[in-house]
Design an enzyme around this catalytic site. Structure first.
Site, PDB file in Angstrom:
ATOM      1  N   PRO A  77       0.887  -1.294   0.040  1.00 34.79           N
ATOM      2  CA  PRO A  77       0.117   0.032   0.016  1.00 34.79           C
ATOM      3  C   PRO A  77       0.825   1.142   0.180  1.00 34.79           C
ATOM      4  O   PRO A  77       1.852   1.351   0.709  1.00 34.79           O
ATOM      5  CB  PRO A  77      -0.751  -0.173   1.285  1.00 34.79           C
ATOM      6  CG  PRO A  77       0.125  -0.942   2.010  1.00 34.79           C
ATOM      7  CD  PRO A  77       0.823  -2.022   1.265  1.00 34.79           C
ATOM      8  N   ALA A  79       0.388   5.545  -0.389  1.00 34.96           N
ATOM      9  CA  ALA A  79      -0.845   6.469  -0.580  1.00 34.96           C
ATOM     10  C   ALA A  79      -0.450   7.617  -1.684  1.00 34.96           C
ATOM     11  O   ALA A  79       0.570   7.605  -2.261  1.00 34.96           O
ATOM     12  CB  ALA A  79      -0.650   7.493   0.683  1.00 34.96           C
ATOM     13  N   SER A 106      -3.821   1.482  -0.361  1.00 32.33           N
ATOM     14  CA  SER A 106      -3.991   2.296   0.799  1.00 32.33           C
ATOM     15  C   SER A 106      -5.274   3.027   1.155  1.00 32.33           C
ATOM     16  O   SER A 106      -5.987   3.276   0.125  1.00 32.33           O
ATOM     17  CB  SER A 106      -3.160   3.514   0.511  1.00 32.33           C
ATOM     18  OG  SER A 106      -3.052   4.460   1.594  1.00 32.33           O
ATOM     19  N   GLN A 124      -5.602  -1.887   2.645  1.00 29.65           N
ATOM     20  CA  GLN A 124      -4.936  -1.456   3.749  1.00 29.65           C
ATOM     21  C   GLN A 124      -5.929  -0.486   4.685  1.00 29.65           C
ATOM     22  O   GLN A 124      -6.247   0.288   4.070  1.00 29.65           O
ATOM     23  CB  GLN A 124      -3.663  -0.750   3.502  1.00 29.65           C
ATOM     24  CG  GLN A 124      -2.868  -0.325   4.456  1.00 29.65           C
ATOM     25  CD  GLN A 124      -2.902   1.165   4.722  1.00 29.65           C
ATOM     26  OE1 GLN A 124      -3.537   2.148   3.998  1.00 29.65           O
ATOM     27  NE2 GLN A 124      -2.433   1.743   6.039  1.00 29.65           N
ATOM     28  N   TYR A 126      -6.003   2.139   7.684  1.00 29.53           N
ATOM     29  CA  TYR A 126      -5.561   3.131   8.756  1.00 29.53           C
ATOM     30  C   TYR A 126      -6.726   3.274   9.589  1.00 29.53           C
ATOM     31  O   TYR A 126      -7.726   3.370   8.888  1.00 29.53           O
ATOM     32  CB  TYR A 126      -4.922   4.439   8.302  1.00 29.53           C
ATOM     33  CG  TYR A 126      -3.721   4.336   7.872  1.00 29.53           C
ATOM     34  CD1 TYR A 126      -2.597   4.064   8.591  1.00 29.53           C
ATOM     35  CD2 TYR A 126      -3.464   4.956   6.378  1.00 29.53           C
ATOM     36  CE1 TYR A 126      -1.237   4.168   8.046  1.00 29.53           C
ATOM     37  CE2 TYR A 126      -2.216   5.107   5.817  1.00 29.53           C
ATOM     38  CZ  TYR A 126      -1.054   4.674   6.696  1.00 29.53           C
ATOM     39  OH  TYR A 126       0.001   4.478   6.007  1.00 29.53           O
ATOM     40  N   THR A 152      -2.282  -1.539   9.206  1.00 27.06           N
ATOM     41  CA  THR A 152      -1.125  -0.817   9.636  1.00 27.06           C
ATOM     42  C   THR A 152      -1.095  -0.448  10.820  1.00 27.06           C
ATOM     43  O   THR A 152      -1.842   0.342  11.424  1.00 27.06           O
ATOM     44  CB  THR A 152      -0.808   0.155   8.644  1.00 27.06           C
ATOM     45  OG1 THR A 152      -0.587  -0.080   7.157  1.00 27.06           O
ATOM     46  CG2 THR A 152       0.482   1.023   9.046  1.00 27.06           C
ATOM     47  N   LYS A 208       0.552  -5.504   9.503  1.00 23.79           N
ATOM     48  CA  LYS A 208       1.688  -4.688   8.972  1.00 23.79           C
ATOM     49  C   LYS A 208       2.226  -4.026   9.735  1.00 23.79           C
ATOM     50  O   LYS A 208       1.572  -2.855  10.369  1.00 23.79           O
ATOM     51  CB  LYS A 208       1.087  -4.155   7.764  1.00 23.79           C
ATOM     52  CG  LYS A 208       2.172  -3.405   6.785  1.00 23.79           C
ATOM     53  CD  LYS A 208       1.740  -2.660   5.521  1.00 23.79           C
ATOM     54  CE  LYS A 208       3.073  -2.316   4.485  1.00 23.79           C
ATOM     55  NZ  LYS A 208       3.608  -1.084   5.327  1.00 23.79           N
ATOM     56  N   HIS A 232       7.848   0.558   7.814  1.00 21.73           N
ATOM     57  CA  HIS A 232       7.184   1.520   6.927  1.00 21.73           C
ATOM     58  C   HIS A 232       8.065   2.462   6.195  1.00 21.73           C
ATOM     59  O   HIS A 232       8.086   3.615   5.864  1.00 21.73           O
ATOM     60  CB  HIS A 232       6.388   2.649   8.067  1.00 21.73           C
ATOM     61  CG  HIS A 232       5.160   3.313   7.374  1.00 21.73           C
ATOM     62  ND1 HIS A 232       3.815   2.847   7.973  1.00 21.73           N
ATOM     63  CD2 HIS A 232       5.045   4.158   6.663  1.00 21.73           C
ATOM     64  CE1 HIS A 232       3.207   3.614   7.458  1.00 21.73           C
ATOM     65  NE2 HIS A 232       3.550   4.210   6.422  1.00 21.73           N
ATOM     66  N   ARG A 235      10.085   5.106   7.404  1.00 20.17           N
ATOM     67  CA  ARG A 235       9.363   6.417   7.455  1.00 20.17           C
ATOM     68  C   ARG A 235       8.798   6.750   8.760  1.00 20.17           C
ATOM     69  O   ARG A 235       7.884   7.773   8.982  1.00 20.17           O
ATOM     70  CB  ARG A 235       8.146   6.425   6.427  1.00 20.17           C
ATOM     71  CG  ARG A 235       8.942   6.599   4.850  1.00 20.17           C
ATOM     72  CD  ARG A 235       7.852   6.226   3.837  1.00 20.17           C
ATOM     73  NE  ARG A 235       6.920   7.014   3.729  1.00 20.17           N
ATOM     74  CZ  ARG A 235       6.642   8.356   3.139  1.00 20.17           C
ATOM     75  NH1 ARG A 235       7.909   8.585   2.581  1.00 20.17           N
ATOM     76  NH2 ARG A 235       5.697   8.964   3.097  1.00 20.17           N
ATOM     77  N   ASP A 263       8.627  -6.094   3.886  1.00 18.04           N
ATOM     78  CA  ASP A 263       8.634  -5.089   2.912  1.00 18.04           C
ATOM     79  C   ASP A 263       9.686  -4.165   3.570  1.00 18.04           C
ATOM     80  O   ASP A 263      10.404  -4.276   4.574  1.00 18.04           O
ATOM     81  CB  ASP A 263       7.462  -4.290   2.743  1.00 18.04           C
ATOM     82  CG  ASP A 263       7.032  -3.556   3.644  1.00 18.04           C
ATOM     83  OD1 ASP A 263       7.725  -3.412   4.710  1.00 18.04           O
ATOM     84  OD2 ASP A 263       5.874  -2.881   3.776  1.00 18.04           O
ATOM     85  N   GLY A 265      13.241  -2.025   1.554  1.00 15.78           N
ATOM     86  CA  GLY A 265      14.430  -2.304   0.801  1.00 15.78           C
ATOM     87  C   GLY A 265      14.564  -3.246  -0.371  1.00 15.78           C
ATOM     88  O   GLY A 265      15.571  -3.423  -0.943  1.00 15.78           O
ATOM     89  N   ARG A 287       8.300   1.572  -3.116  1.00 12.44           N
ATOM     90  CA  ARG A 287       8.963   2.595  -3.947  1.00 12.44           C
ATOM     91  C   ARG A 287       9.623   2.065  -5.249  1.00 12.44           C
ATOM     92  O   ARG A 287       9.168   2.676  -6.284  1.00 12.44           O
ATOM     93  CB  ARG A 287      10.239   2.741  -3.093  1.00 12.44           C
ATOM     94  CG  ARG A 287      10.084   4.108  -1.766  1.00 12.44           C
ATOM     95  CD  ARG A 287      11.236   4.436  -1.216  1.00 12.44           C
ATOM     96  NE  ARG A 287      10.982   5.284  -0.314  1.00 12.44           N
ATOM     97  CZ  ARG A 287      10.997   5.038   1.084  1.00 12.44           C
ATOM     98  NH1 ARG A 287      11.190   3.725   1.316  1.00 12.44           N
ATOM     99  NH2 ARG A 287      10.630   5.859   2.096  1.00 12.44           N
TER     100      ARG A 287
END
Length: 333
Positions: A77, A79, A106, A124, A126, A152, A208, A232, A235, A263, A265, A287
């Site tokens: 996910p 955003a 997301s 996902q 929130y 998450t 997650k 995350h 982040r 997840d 890297g 990413r």
């Protein structure tokens, strides 16, 4: 020149995105130590290939929560994807469907759940205050055929991302974001009891954002169908461990009671293989997918997934494995 790997897409995306969008998608918390270490952790691990194995036929296919996928790489996910490309999440969903994998939407997306009607989709979650908007989004996802809810859990408060501060990050006015990402909107009272609330919607619950054996144990005790080892993308809390470095700890604590994903890297098919060797069922990319979207929309995401599949296929063959199921702890040092 045509990109030949994810790093090429990242460079091209930086050229294409404005400073506001690039800071948001590329940045991490604090000094970005964890952001960098997520990538470096894969460099520290070395593969152990086996020779003279019949690898005339190699398949990258596997299953995740009972769903067959063409490769052990799911789309995480992420955003506000329309900030990277006008087609946003809908392009990403079409690319995932074409590649035969799962996209996780997301709840702070720039498309509502019902707008995505391609392929296998997870939603996902929130959790905001009050919960009415969260509940409405979940209900829309359930009605639209999403097959799992991904809670998450590492955002009781939003991490301090200094690249955003430096550029004075603002959500572009033309974007319709489904949920609240900034300000004190997250429900910081969320607890393990809330997994039961989510399970009440009738879908498997994926937790997650775990980095410790203790939380992996609690997730299993409260009925999680899967957990995602995640910080995350570096982040939230800078200075925590790279996800690959704590994967074995979480896998041992889960002890087969739930599936384990990772997840953070992941930039190469060989990264995915290292995660599989340490016990993950699959990895999720954020990413890496986003850079493809920024550069070439749906075709860019398709190309990134094609790169991962080809790298995994070659890596499996050179490890002496005919499928992801054959990758074991013996294949990495």
């Amino acid at each position: 020149m045509r990109p030949v790997n994810v790093w090429d897409y990242e460079r091209l995306a930086e050229e294409k995105l404005d400073a506001n969008a690039h800071a948001y998608f590329a940045g991490g918390a604090g000094d970005e130590v964890t952001l960098r270490d997520n990538v470096a952790a894969f460099e520290r691990r070395k593969l152990r290939p086996r020779m003279l194995v019949d690898v005339a036929t190699v398949s990258t296919a596997t299953t995740v929560l009972g769903t067959e996928v063409a490769l052990p790489v799911l789309l995480a996910p992420l955003a506000m994807q329309r900030m990277a490309h006008p087609d946003g999440e809908e392009a990403t969903a079409r690319a995932a469907a074409a590649a035969g994998t799962i996209m996780c939407l997301s709840s702070a997306a720039t498309s509502p759940p019902a707008a995505l009607d391609s392929g296998h989709r997870w939603f996902q979650v929130y959790v905001w205050r009050p919960r009415t908007k969260t509940e409405a989004a979940i209900e829309e996802a359930v009605a639209s055929g999403y097959s799992a809810l991904v809670l998450t859990v590492d955002v009781p408060y939003l991490g301090r991302r200094e690249r955003d501060v430096r550029v004075g990050f603002k959500i572009p006015e033309h974007l319709d974001v489904q949920g609240e990402l900034f300000g004190q909107h997250f429900d910081s009272s969320l607890s393990w009891r809330d997994l039961e609330w989510l399970a009440g919607y009738g879908l498997p619950v994926v937790v997650k954002g775990l980095l410790t054996a203790e939380d992996a144990e609690l997730a299993c005790e409260h009925g999680a169908a899967a957990v995602v080892v995640s910080n995350h993308g570096g982040r939230q809390l800078d200075g925590v461990a790279a996800t690959l470095d704590v994967l074995e700890e979480v896998v041992a604590a889960v002890d087969g009671r739930a599936e384990v994903l990772l997840d953070g890297g992941v930039r190469r098919g060989t990264d995915a293989l290292k995660a599989l060797a340490l016990g993950a069922q699959a990895v999720m990319i954020g990413r890496a997918m986003l850079w493809g979207l920024a550069v070439a929309g749906e075709d860019g995401v398709k190309d990134v997934l094609r790169m991962f599949q080809k790298e995994i296929e070659l890596g499996l063959a050179l490890l002496g494995c005919t499928s992801p199921a054959g990758v074991s702890r013996a294949h990495v040092r």
